[in-house]
Scaffold this active site. Structure first.
Site, PDB file in Angstrom:
ATOM      1  N   TYR A 138     -16.077 -11.748  33.071  1.00  0.00           N
ATOM      2  CA  TYR A 138     -17.086 -12.117  34.067  1.00  0.00           C
ATOM      3  C   TYR A 138     -18.468 -12.328  33.444  1.00  0.00           C
ATOM      4  O   TYR A 138     -19.326 -12.974  34.034  1.00  0.00           O
ATOM      5  CB  TYR A 138     -17.201 -11.051  35.158  1.00  0.00           C
ATOM      6  CG  TYR A 138     -15.979 -10.928  36.045  1.00  0.00           C
ATOM      7  CD1 TYR A 138     -14.963 -11.869  36.011  1.00  0.00           C
ATOM      8  CD2 TYR A 138     -15.841  -9.861  36.915  1.00  0.00           C
ATOM      9  CE1 TYR A 138     -13.847 -11.752  36.809  1.00  0.00           C
ATOM     10  CE2 TYR A 138     -14.716  -9.737  37.726  1.00  0.00           C
ATOM     11  CZ  TYR A 138     -13.724 -10.686  37.664  1.00  0.00           C
ATOM     12  OH  TYR A 138     -12.619 -10.566  38.472  1.00  0.00           O
ATOM     13  N   LYS A 188      -3.643  -5.668  28.515  1.00  0.00           N
ATOM     14  CA  LYS A 188      -2.617  -6.673  28.220  1.00  0.00           C
ATOM     15  C   LYS A 188      -2.605  -6.825  26.686  1.00  0.00           C
ATOM     16  O   LYS A 188      -2.821  -7.916  26.136  1.00  0.00           O
ATOM     17  CB  LYS A 188      -3.002  -7.985  28.940  1.00  0.00           C
ATOM     18  CG  LYS A 188      -1.960  -9.074  28.891  1.00  0.00           C
ATOM     19  CD  LYS A 188      -0.863  -8.911  29.916  1.00  0.00           C
ATOM     20  CE  LYS A 188       0.132 -10.052  29.783  1.00  0.00           C
ATOM     21  NZ  LYS A 188       1.425  -9.787  30.405  1.00  0.00           N
ATOM     22  N   ASP A 220       0.441  -6.565  34.207  1.00  0.00           N
ATOM     23  CA  ASP A 220       1.453  -7.156  35.097  1.00  0.00           C
ATOM     24  C   ASP A 220       2.408  -6.072  35.602  1.00  0.00           C
ATOM     25  O   ASP A 220       2.762  -6.026  36.781  1.00  0.00           O
ATOM     26  CB  ASP A 220       2.209  -8.305  34.406  1.00  0.00           C
ATOM     27  CG  ASP A 220       2.589  -7.995  32.969  1.00  0.00           C
ATOM     28  OD1 ASP A 220       2.056  -7.020  32.392  1.00  0.00           O
ATOM     29  OD2 ASP A 220       3.419  -8.726  32.405  1.00  0.00           O
ATOM     30  N   ASP A 244     -10.621  -5.427  39.174  1.00  0.00           N
ATOM     31  CA  ASP A 244     -10.982  -6.151  40.392  1.00  0.00           C
ATOM     32  C   ASP A 244      -9.721  -6.360  41.236  1.00  0.00           C
ATOM     33  O   ASP A 244      -9.677  -6.062  42.434  1.00  0.00           O
ATOM     34  CB  ASP A 244     -11.590  -7.503  39.968  1.00  0.00           C
ATOM     35  CG  ASP A 244     -12.260  -8.230  41.116  1.00  0.00           C
ATOM     36  OD1 ASP A 244     -12.220  -7.727  42.251  1.00  0.00           O
ATOM     37  OD2 ASP A 244     -12.814  -9.318  40.885  1.00  0.00           O
ATOM     38  N   ASP A 248      -8.186  -3.773  44.589  1.00  0.00           N
ATOM     39  CA  ASP A 248      -7.947  -4.329  45.927  1.00  0.00           C
ATOM     40  C   ASP A 248      -6.499  -4.079  46.353  1.00  0.00           C
ATOM     41  O   ASP A 248      -6.227  -3.737  47.505  1.00  0.00           O
ATOM     42  CB  ASP A 248      -8.215  -5.845  45.942  1.00  0.00           C
ATOM     43  CG  ASP A 248      -9.623  -6.155  46.447  1.00  0.00           C
ATOM     44  OD1 ASP A 248     -10.508  -5.294  46.260  1.00  0.00           O
ATOM     45  OD2 ASP A 248      -9.830  -7.236  47.001  1.00  0.00           O
TER      46      ASP A 248
END
Ligand code: NAD
Length: 353
Positions: A138, A188, A220, A244, A248
């Site tokens: 980001y 990852k 994942d 992020d 959620d």
């Protein structure tokens, strides 16, 4: 203990008023809490032409902790981008260097039917996700859209300095020490160098916390495990973009956006505390919003910044009690329970304290 109270927009003022009632009740019982309010978001724009007025930022910086309602609303959506409410929120996080975002996902037994997962999968769910908030893809440079070989390409840079990983890892290990002493680092590392470094640094930091059981999981798989068997997790630590998405996902395991609190902390555990939901313009001004996420944000503030564990537990127990009494705001109402307005819910929590 000085608390900067920033109600914001939409339902912000209504829900924050309930949290203030709770803080006043605690102050009446001897907790030394002082509160001062200031505008932020659309309210900041209305008051001072800036979604983060200078006086608000100064108050937040001088306070021991910040309690925020929510910002945003359709009235402000056509303003120039730098003047929009959400910009005020991003700026205050950046200005206060709030790099560690804590998002608990806790399922109250009384609300088990609100989850989209089967009760036996989510019963007893109690996860804390620690998301790095000021780095990663980001913020990494270079970024942009440009022409290469005659076509447009978009690119961003996933980037973490080891100091950034180290400081958020320390926060996560510290929290794991206060909870079930299990920490899962999510990355990852099988494909990304950035993740490889992340994992190495987390393993280094782990040496300082021998009592915490550390595990590693690819993102994942973590996304899958969160819906398959979420109770295997205690604390999860992860980077900005993975966090992020996973936070959620985890919050929705509990099924109720009006119940979940969050914290964003700096190097010294000073923090800003807020419900995870937005300003809900569709129900603003109707006195029907659920104030419990904001009230539970006060509990987090007492625990993580003000070191008042007993007071934090008192609030959490009071919330459990009103739920056990069958009181529900409209968003969590089911047949056979008692409907309460926003202010009635606040009063009930104060009474249960
Ligand atoms: P939202 O979270 O405000 O609302 C989503 C849905 O959940 C709505 O139907 C709303 O009525 C309901 N809801 C939210 N909180 C509730 C509560 N406490 N009690 C009962 N119901 C509740 O998200 P949105 O509609 O996408 O966004 C509305 C505005 O909020 C936008 O301007 C957005 O930018 C802003 N926003 C702000 C924040 C923040 O301040 N941290 C976060 C998300 C969105």
């Amino acid at each position: 203990m000085k608390i900067a109270v920033l109600p914001g927009d939409g339902i912000g003022p209504e829900i924050v008023a309930q949290a203030v009632k709770v803080m006043k009740a605690l102050a009446g019982d001897g907790l030394k809490l002082e509160m001062e309010e200031a505008p932020i978001g659309g309210a900041g724009y209305d008051a001072a032409g800036d979604p983060l007025p200078e006086s608000t930022l100064a108050l937040a910086k001088a306070a021991d902790a910040v309690l925020l309602g929510a910002v945003g609303g359709p009235r402000y959506d056509t303003l120039d981008r730098p003047l929009r409410p959400e910009r005020g929120l991003l700026r205050i996080r950046k200005e206060m260097n709030l790099f560690a975002n804590l998002r608990p996902a806790f399922l109250y037994p009384e609300l088990a039917s609100a989850s989209t997962l089967r009760p036996e999968v989510v019963a007893g769910l109690d996860i804390m996700i620690v998301r790095e908030l000021t780095g990663d893809v980001y913020f990494g440079q270079p970024r942009g859209i440009e022409i290469r070989n005659g076509e447009r390409v978009g690119f961003n840079t996933m980037l973490y300095a080891e100091s950034e990983v180290r400081r958020v890892a320390h926060v996560a290990f510290g929290i794991a020490m206060k909870r079930g002493r299990k920490l899962c680092s999510v990355e990852k590392a099988n494909v990304l160098e950035c993740s490889e470094l992340w994992k190495e640094v987390v393993i280094e930091v782990a040496k300082e916390y021998p009592e915490v059981e550390l595990s590693h999981m690819y993102v994942d798989n973590a996304a899958m495990q969160l819906v398959r068997n979420p109770r295997q997790f205690d604390v999860i630590v992860t980077g900005n973009i993975f966090g992020d998405i996973l936070s959620d996902e985890a919050s929705m395991l509990t099924g109720s956006i009006g119940m979940l609190a969050s914290a964003s902390l700096d190097q010294n555990n000073k923090g800003m505390y807020e419900p995870i939901h937005g300003s809900a313009p569709d129900i603003a001004g109707k006195n029907i919003a659920n104030p419990l996420a904001t009230i539970l944000s006060v509990a987090m503030m007492l625990r993580y910044t003000l070191n008042q564990e007993a007071a934090a537990v008192r609030i959490e127990n009071a919330v459990k009690k009103v739920l056990a009494q069958g009181l529900r705001t409209a968003d969590i109402y089911t047949e056979g329970t008692k409907k309460a307005s926003c202010s009635e819910m606040g009063d009930a929590v104060v009474a249960a304290l």
